[in-house]
Design a protein around this motif. Structure first.
Motif, mmCIF file in Angstrom:
data_model
loop_
_atom_site.group_PDB
_atom_site.id
_atom_site.type_symbol
_atom_site.label_atom_id
_atom_site.label_comp_id
_atom_site.label_asym_id
_atom_site.label_seq_id
_atom_site.Cartn_x
_atom_site.Cartn_y
_atom_site.Cartn_z
ATOM 1 N N ILE A 159 -9.905 6.091 4.444
ATOM 2 C CA ILE A 159 -8.744 6.567 5.212
ATOM 3 C C ILE A 159 -8.371 5.555 6.285
ATOM 4 C CG2 ILE A 159 -9.170 9.015 4.806
ATOM 5 C CD1 ILE A 159 -10.359 9.136 7.689
ATOM 6 N N GLY A 160 -8.932 4.345 6.161
ATOM 7 C CA GLY A 160 -8.642 3.309 7.145
ATOM 8 C C GLY A 160 -9.893 2.770 7.808
ATOM 9 N N LEU B 180 -1.284 8.118 12.883
ATOM 10 C CA LEU B 180 0.141 7.775 12.824
ATOM 11 C C LEU B 180 0.858 8.429 11.642
ATOM 12 C CD1 LEU B 180 1.991 5.460 14.431
ATOM 13 C CD2 LEU B 180 -0.178 6.259 15.274
ATOM 14 N N GLU B 181 0.143 8.644 10.560
ATOM 15 C CA GLU B 181 0.766 9.341 9.422
ATOM 16 C C GLU B 181 0.564 10.843 9.608
ATOM 17 O OE1 GLU B 181 0.267 9.390 4.548
ATOM 18 O OE2 GLU B 181 -1.494 9.545 5.807
ATOM 19 N N ASN B 182 1.639 11.568 9.685
ATOM 20 C CA ASN B 182 1.535 13.022 9.837
ATOM 21 C C ASN B 182 0.979 13.656 8.567
ATOM 22 O OD1 ASN B 182 2.603 13.560 12.491
ATOM 23 N ND2 ASN B 182 4.529 12.736 11.712
ATOM 24 N N ALA C 168 3.872 9.561 1.163
ATOM 25 C CA ALA C 168 5.336 9.618 1.239
ATOM 26 C C ALA C 168 5.994 8.526 0.408
ATOM 27 C CB ALA C 168 5.791 9.488 2.692
ATOM 28 N N VAL D 10 -4.218 6.515 3.065
ATOM 29 C CA VAL D 10 -4.061 7.527 4.113
ATOM 30 C C VAL D 10 -3.904 6.829 5.464
ATOM 31 C CG1 VAL D 10 -5.193 9.422 5.344
ATOM 32 C CG2 VAL D 10 -5.371 9.276 2.864
ATOM 33 N N GLY D 11 -2.939 7.299 6.237
ATOM 34 C CA GLY D 11 -2.655 6.700 7.547
ATOM 35 C C GLY D 11 -3.458 7.329 8.664
ATOM 36 N N GLY D 12 -4.770 7.340 8.527
ATOM 37 C CA GLY D 12 -5.652 7.845 9.586
ATOM 38 C C GLY D 12 -5.865 9.341 9.487
ATOM 39 N N ALA E 112 0.862 -1.191 0.000
ATOM 40 C CA ALA E 112 0.000 0.000 0.000
ATOM 41 C C ALA E 112 0.893 1.234 0.000
ATOM 42 C CB ALA E 112 -0.885 -0.011 1.241
ATOM 43 N N ARG E 113 0.680 2.115 -0.960
ATOM 44 C CA ARG E 113 1.560 3.285 -1.068
ATOM 45 C C ARG E 113 0.847 4.536 -0.574
ATOM 46 N NH1 ARG E 113 5.153 3.597 -6.159
ATOM 47 N NH2 ARG E 113 6.835 3.687 -4.662
ATOM 48 N N TYR E 114 1.395 5.080 0.484
ATOM 49 C CA TYR E 114 0.881 6.308 1.080
ATOM 50 C C TYR E 114 1.584 7.487 0.393
ATOM 51 C CZ TYR E 114 -0.818 2.973 4.541
ATOM 52 O OH TYR E 114 -1.452 1.913 5.149
#
Ligand code: FES
Ligand code: FES
Lengths: 763, 154
Positions: free
Chosen positions: A487-488, A196-198, A27, A245-247, A23-25
């Motif tokens: 987004i999760g 967790l993902e800024n 960053a 997206v990390g949340g 999974a590519r976020y």
């Protein structure tokens, strides 16, 4: 109701990608020749920039450009992810510029740097020398509202907005004549989302000179609109791409980093520029959950019938308006929603500007704050009258379905009543609640409960529009494009289940891409407001019904039978009566694509406005052990029981409940943002800001009372946000049951409990 | 200062030029494209960047790349064998232990480290072993359950 795919524990669509690292976020998707941006942030909480010297930064090798407030046109824009309004007065307050020389909170943005790597960019940002003229710093609403206080935004008097609501009769005479009156004050700290993902985004200009922004956002279509406002360019000049997206939890429902990357990219000729916030920046320069002070007053008779209630709500909005007054208004609306037998309500509410970091949306949008007050207050009343708190709630809830006169939303409390009964049994409420009263000793146990009601989506406050495009591929699989945003929370999965259920295509053969792209995804306002399952779900079902109809029509032609005799199941067109498989969807699809006479792809595009809401409800029960000497609370048991209508996916639903309870435990016992008197942060990192870990939780429980919503897809209502609402008051009420002490502030950390126990004479 | 280091990354010998100031996290992500290794804080608070270094789960953001010279590094990208998920990955999928997924590679690293001890663990011990990882989505419930399930798998 029996379902084939909905209401089943199917495996999340995105889970294999996420356990394999594929999974590519944001960053993980860097462009070639990426440049890196860093921001020059205010080191004071309120002031004017007297002078700024960028020369040292500019001389640092690797620095390409320094951009300050002086280099940009000062266009004011709103940041909040509400839908746009065609009514000018309803629009969000536009008080933010990309960079500013009037800094309103610690971390406010003054300038930006572009460099060849992130080290150099951050180093250069530190080398920018800023001199401030300091202004008075207001951390509390009361200070900002004082006569003669310096205005944080000119002309505002430091008030974002204030208003009053009333339902039923005038409350004052009722207080006069009531058997009892109780007034309590609640003081609630600001907290952080801590996804967790800024915050992260990058921007570049594509071959057609359009501006592409790749961003970890909850609201791609709204980002496009706000960028168009911020840069005075047409909407179509922007393309927003949302990868994994990390949340978000509401923090990515504001447009924060996107205008910054666009400004920096435009300053270097449209080259790609990425900004990734550090954890420390994320803590102070994104959004917070509002610090709120609430006074509640109730008039009630000796049997526990509450006759009137009044709330005074003061919300600390921080340095910019962001969501404006909407979150405070939601508190007031929710105050008048759960206990409808009360009938007479009054609320006065104000949102202020202060020099704290900007407050905004966070999971459940103000309802955790007002619920902490309301649900705590109920237990205080129950204590006064020596009534069972569950019984007191029952007395003040309505018997019947009704239309909430204040909100105009249809409303049923039946599921909640059943949830309360089930919860009482599960925790042995009747025995324990009594037995735990009047304990002595160092360690004392208690049980507590708290309820909530919550909207599914934002109608009637905002227009609700969602889109769904579905196409049948050549192999009979379906491909969906949605504007809803994964987004999760698991929305992509439940949408695929809905499409499978409606069409007869198997779940495995329904595909969706976690990516949202405003160039290709239909319009949808995004992930917030506990809206997607309920609102976007309706668009998905509509589109899937059209696809189903087209499949039958094509099959009827090919098979030369009446379409009313056909159905679809397990990827086959079947004879409705005998269930015999007549033709695979793969064969059908191939024929529709390549038929020389009547080729036509089975596809449809739906844009669907929803004008309904469906209140979801629930209750939290908990049992705690309080150590009087240390002020530490051990949670022995905690669970929520929800009525979210039909549960589309029990696995993802339980996951939402667990996550909500966890966030609620942090809110109740651990989390708070700390500042010194100058407004500088004291715990802007994950070491000093106490987030719950695996060791801070007991096993968390999730259960559901499944009613059937007449308006929701397959009877579903919303679920995600309110899972966190009842935790803190349930824990507070359990502490009350254990110790007899009413704790009316958050967080109830050892320091707070020690002080409360000391005041109560326990220590 | 630039410097050459040699590591075994997911079973493959790799030689990479690093800046001595760089963390292993930065080198893994930016130079070796192991993007499962996540940056959540950069200072050892969240566990999103954990990798196995000679079999031990370590936060790669506070581990200088130069220290990794000569060591065996494993990331989630290397957990699949012949297209099959490892026991922990499989258990996380079956239990639905994943939401946004940002913390998950870190948890899988620590859970896999536990699994490779071939010992059994109580729920409290599992909680303790995973306590260096923050997750804001799941309340850890299904992650703990999945880890226990993974430990039981053949
Ligand atoms: S990024 Fe390494 S511990 Fe957070
Ligand atoms: S799944 Fe989102 S942080 Fe753990």
């Amino acid at each position: 109701m029996s379902f084939k795919c909905v209401n089943q524990r199917v495996i999340r669509k995105d889970i294999v990608a996420k356990v394999t690292g594929r999974a590519r976020y944001t960053a993980d998707r860097t462009e070639r020749e990426m440049l890196y941006g860093a921001l020059v942030r205010s080191k004071v909480a309120h002031g004017y920039v007297k002078s700024i010297d960028t020369s040292k930064a500019e001389q640092l090798p690797g620095v390409i450009k320094v951009v300050t407030y002086d280099d940009l046109k000062a266009i004011k824009f709103p940041t909040c992810g509400h839908p746009h309004s065609v009514i000018v007065e309803k629009r969000d307050i536009a008080d933010k510029t990309v960079f500013t020389n009037h800094v309103r909170h610690f971390g406010d943005e003054i300038a930006g740097v572009v460099a060849v790597d992130s080290y150099t960019a951050r180093k250069a940002a530190e080398l920018v020398e800023v001199e401030y003229e300091k202004l008075p710093v207001y951390l509390e609403s009361e200070e900002a509202l004082q006569e003669g206080a310096k205005e944080i935004h000119d002309g505002s008097k430091n008030i974002v907005k204030e208003d009053e609501y009333e339902l039923g009769s005038d409350v004052e005479p009722i207080f006069e004549s009531a058997d009892y009156v109780l007034e309590e004050d609640y003081d609630i700290s600001p907290v952080k989302h801590c996804h967790l993902e800024n915050q992260i985004a990058y921007a570049y200009q594509d071959a057609e000179q359009r501006i592409v922004v790749v961003s970890a956002t909850q609201i791609p279509h709204i980002v496009r609109r706000i960028l168009s406002q911020a840069f005075e360019l047409p909407y179509s000049k922007f393309r927003i791409i949302k990868p994994y997206v990390g949340g978000g939890f509401g923090n990515k429902q504001d447009v924060v980093v996107e205008p910054q990357v666009v400004a920096l990219s435009l300053a270097v000729g449209g080259k790609p520029v990425l900004i990734e916030y550090s954890r420390e920046e994320q803590m102070v320069a994104t959004r917070t959950r509002h610090a709120v002070k609430i006074s509640l007053k109730s008039g009630f008779n000796k049997d526990g019938e509450i006759l009137a209630q009044k709330a005074v709500i003061v919300s600390n909005g921080g340095g910019y308006a962001a969501h404006g007054h909407a979150i405070t208004e939601t508190m007031a609306g929710n105050f008048m929603q759960t206990y409808m037998s009360i009938k007479n309500f009054k609320s006065e509410q104000i949102t202020t500007y202060t020099n704290l970091p900007v407050a905004g949306a966070m999971r459940a949008y103000g309802v955790p704050q007002i619920s902490f007050a309301v649900e705590s207050h109920l237990d205080s009343i129950a204590g006064m009258l020596q009534l069972d708190p569950a019984a007191l709630r029952d007395i003040n809830m309505t018997e019947d379905d009704l239309n909430n006169e204040f909100t105009g939303v249809d409303y049923s409390i039946k599921g909640l009543k059943e949830a309360i009964e089930r919860g009482k049994e599960r925790i042995s409420w009747n025995e324990k609640q009594k037995a735990y009263q009047g304990q002595i000793g160092e360690k004392r146990k208690g049980v507590g409960m708290a309820c909530f009601t919550f909207d599914s989506g934002t109608w009637p406050y905002y227009p609700e529009l969602a889109g769904a495009n579905i196409t049948m591929n050549q192999d009979g699989h379906l491909y969906m494009h949605l504007g809803a945003v994964e987004i999760g929370q698991g929305s992509d999965t439940v949408f695929c289940q809905m499409a499978a259920e409606t069409t007869g295509v198997s779940y495995d053969n329904v595909h969706i891409n976690s990516l949202t792209d405003t160039d290709y995804s239909p319009f949808d306002t995004g992930a917030y407001g506990t809206r997607q399952t309920y609102i976007t779900g309706q668009a998905v079902v509509k589109a899937a019904e059209i696809i189903y109809g087209k499949i039958l029509e094509k099959a009827a032609n090919l098979l030369d039978v009446g379409s009313e005799k056909l159905d679809v199941a397990d990827d086959y067109v079947i004879d409705k009566a005998s269930k015999r498989q007549l033709m695979s969807l793969a064969d059908l699809a191939l024929n529709t694509y390549y038929n020389e006479e009547s080729g036509e792809v089975i596809t449809c595009s739906v844009s669907n406005q929803v004008k309904s809401n469906s209140i979801n409800t629930g209750v939290c029960f908990t049992e705690v052990e309080v150590d009087i000497t240390t002020g530490k609370v051990d949670i022995l048991d905690i669970f929520n029981i929800h009525d979210c209508g039909t549960v589309i996916n029990p696995d993802t639903a339980e996951g939402q409940v667990h996550g909500g309870i966890s966030m609620g435990i942090g809110y109740a016992l651990m989390e708070t943002m700390l500042f010194n008197k100058d407004g500088l942060p004291l715990n802007d990192n994950l070491l000093d800001y106490k987030l719950p870990t695996t060791l801070d939780h007991p096993d968390l429980g999730a259960d559901f009372v499944e009613t059937y919503s007449e308006t929701g897809p397959f009877g579903a209502k919303g679920l995600s946000e309110p899972t966190t609402v009842p935790t803190a008051p349930a824990i507070r009420n359990a502490i009350l049951n254990a110790t007899g002490v009413k704790v009316n502030s958050l967080p109830m950390n050892p320091q707070c409990l020690f002080e409360n126990f000391k005041d109560a004479g326990l220590i | 200062m630039l410097k050459q280091i040699n590591i075994t990354l997911n079973g493959v010998e790799r030689s990479v030029e690093i800046d001595e100031r760089e963390s292993l996290l930065e080198v893994l992500r930016d130079k070796l494209y192991m993007t499962s290794v996540k940056h959540g804080c950069g200072v050892g608070e969240c566990g999103a960047c954990a990798v196995l270094i000679d079999g031990v789960a370590i936060d790669s953001c506070i581990y200088l790349a130069t220290w990794a010279d000569g060591k065996e590094i494993r990331t989630v990208e290397g957990f699949e064998q012949d297209g099959e998920l490892n026991a922990m990955q499989e258990a996380f999928v079956e239990e639905g232990a994943v939401q946004c997924g940002f913390c998950i590679p870190g948890f899988l690293v620590s859970a896999t480290e536990l699994k490779e001890t071939n010992k059994s663990y109580t729920r409290d011990e599992v909680r303790k072993a995973l306590s260096g990882h923050l997750c804001r989505c799941t309340g850890y419930q299904k992650i703990v359950e999945a880890t226990e399930k993974g430990l039981e798998k053949e």
